[in-house]
Structure formats: structure tokens, C-alpha cells
Enzyme design. Sequence first.
Site, PDB file in Angstrom:
ATOM      1  N   GLY A  50      35.073 -56.725  31.347  1.00 47.79           N
ATOM      2  CA  GLY A  50      36.562 -56.045  30.358  1.00 47.79           C
ATOM      3  C   GLY A  50      37.591 -56.737  30.749  1.00 47.79           C
ATOM      4  CD  GLU A  70      30.735 -57.828  30.748  1.00 48.79           C
ATOM      5  OE1 GLU A  70      30.384 -59.112  30.824  1.00 48.79           O
ATOM      6  OE2 GLU A  70      31.789 -57.333  30.222  1.00 48.79           O
ATOM      7  CB  ALA A  96      34.703 -51.802  32.955  1.00 49.62           C
ATOM      8  CD  GLU A 132      34.271 -56.973  26.984  1.00 49.44           C
ATOM      9  OE1 GLU A 132      34.237 -56.482  27.864  1.00 49.44           O
ATOM     10  OE2 GLU A 132      33.344 -56.980  25.960  1.00 49.44           O
TER      11      GLU A 132
END
Length: 259
Positions: free
Chosen positions: A110, A133, A66, A113
Site C-alpha cells: 500500500g 502482497e 497496509a 500504491e
Amino acid sequence: MAYETIAVRVEADQVGVITLDRPKQLNALNDLLMNELGAALKAWDADEKIGCMIITGSEKAFAAGADIGAMAKYSFADAYKGDYITRNWETIRAIRKPVIAAVSGFALGGGCELAMMCDFIIAADNARFGQPEIKLGVIPGAGGTQRLPRAVGKSKAMDMALTGRMIDAAEAERIGLVSRVVAYGQLMDEALGAALGIAGLSRIAVMAAKESVNRAFEGTLSDGLMFERRLFHALFATHDQKEGMDAFVNKRPAHFTHQ
Ligand code: HXC
């Protein structure tokens, strides 16, 4: 439709290919990109001609996570009330046709993911996967703590989520995170070959197989087996089942019409 953060193309009239396209940020996933990705997938999911989709990135990065710059200043109140960062990720889950991740380079946070949200991952030999993260003072927010243990088991998932270390393509294949590893130069050929093969099969059976495998992650074994059996029996109502089995019995190629 024109997009800013992704490039889209259709191969052989049957396979939709999305290339994440924020090269300066290593394809960091911001709101606009996730909106555009969702819109492209949804459009192809509804398009009769498309039988399979591929999401890929650049040689250096599938996606480095992200967008940290975009989320660095969020307060809890903002993030919670607006369902920030995560709000438009669920679209991918609702896609009913197969989506393949073709991963080269970094697939972090992300990005990892997103790859795991796809139905399977084909990796180039330079791919690196990780959930870093924890090093930013947060945890995965788009399924990393849920899909990773289901994919690779608790010990590896804990190792990755707690240390933030990256694993290479060989380790990712060994632990079952990715289904195939090929040389970088072969990545798109391999993914396209798989996608075109899938697109040539009975669309109804393919969608049923995806739905049934996904069911394995949701409930109990008994429920999953019953769900599978019901779908299996239901497929005998399709023309494609008659065609597929008749073709086998009569030693000829099958021509599926997705009916
Ligand atoms: C914003 C990013 C970024 C990211 C890289 N960049 N990752 N920008 N968000 N996630 C930017 C860098 O700031 C830099 O911009 C440019 O991309 C190139 O990156 P470098 O760091 O210079 O490249 P390199 O030295 O090769 O290192 C590559 C890297 C590193 C190891 C991938 O960039 C990195 O550690 N990135 C962060 C990975 C990460 O923590 N991801 C998890 C994010 S949290 P400039 O302008 O300096 O050139 C997350 C939560 C998910 O994903 C929640 C989902 C809902």
C-alpha cells in the site's frame, strides 16, 4: 486540526506538507491514518492559499504497506461488506490540486500504491519500491495491479507483483516509476522546490493539466485528445492566460491571480 498518525505543516503559506507518522510500524497504513491523510488533503484542496501538497514519510520508510496486524484476522465477509482497508483510499483520487510523493526508504505494498496515487514521485537514493502482497497470500488492493503496469509496462509490473521483489531508486527511475532521484539530504528541498514552483503558477492551468494527464489513463487516445483540446481552449477564458502570455511578450515576470 490535531492528528494522531500524520504531522501537517504549511510551507511559505502555499504548500501543504503531510508527514506520515507511525514510526514504530514503519508508517504502516491503518484506517485512522488513511482517514487523517484524506481529511488533511481535502482541507488543503479547498484552501485558496494552498497550491500544491507533498506527502512524505521518515528516512527509513515512506510506508511499509497496509497494516498487516490490523488486517490479518479479517474474513472475506468482513472485508467485502465493510470495504475494509480500501474504503478511504479513494479520497486521494478526488484531490484536484497536485500532490507530490517525496519517498525515502521503504514504499511497499500500500505504500507503493499510495506513492503511485500521487501525481509524481520524487525519490531519495535510499528508496525501495515493491508490491510484496503476493508473499502474504494476497494481491495489491489499492491500484498496484492497475497503476503499476500503466507506469512501467507489463513485464516490470508482472515481475514486481508476481515475485514481490523490491527495486531500488535507480531502477525505479530507469523504468519511469519515479520522476527524479536525489540524495536523501536533498529530498525535501527538491520536493519543496517543485511544489513552490507549481504553487506559483496559474492554479487553474495547473488543475487543468493534472485533470488532462489523468485522463490519459482512463479512456481512448481520441477521447483524451478531445478532452485536452477543450480544456486548452477553455483556458483562454482565464485572466491567468492573458497575464502569462502578456508577461512573456513584454519580457516581465508573470503574476498569476488564479482567476
Ligand atoms: C504492520 C509493520 C509493517 C506492516 C513493518 N511493520 N511493516 N507492521 N504492517 N506493513 C512493523 C514490524 O512488524 C516491526 O514491528 C516494525 O514495523 C519494524 O519492522 P521490521 O520488520 O523489524 O524492520 P526491518 O527488519 O527493517 O524490515 C523492514 C521491512 C519489513 C522489509 C519493510 O518490515 C517488511 O517486510 N514489512 C512488511 C512489508 C509488506 O509486506 N507490505 C505489504 C503489506 S500488504 P515490531 O513490533 O516487531 O517492532 C499491503 C496491502 C495493500 O500493503 C492493500 C491496500 C488497500
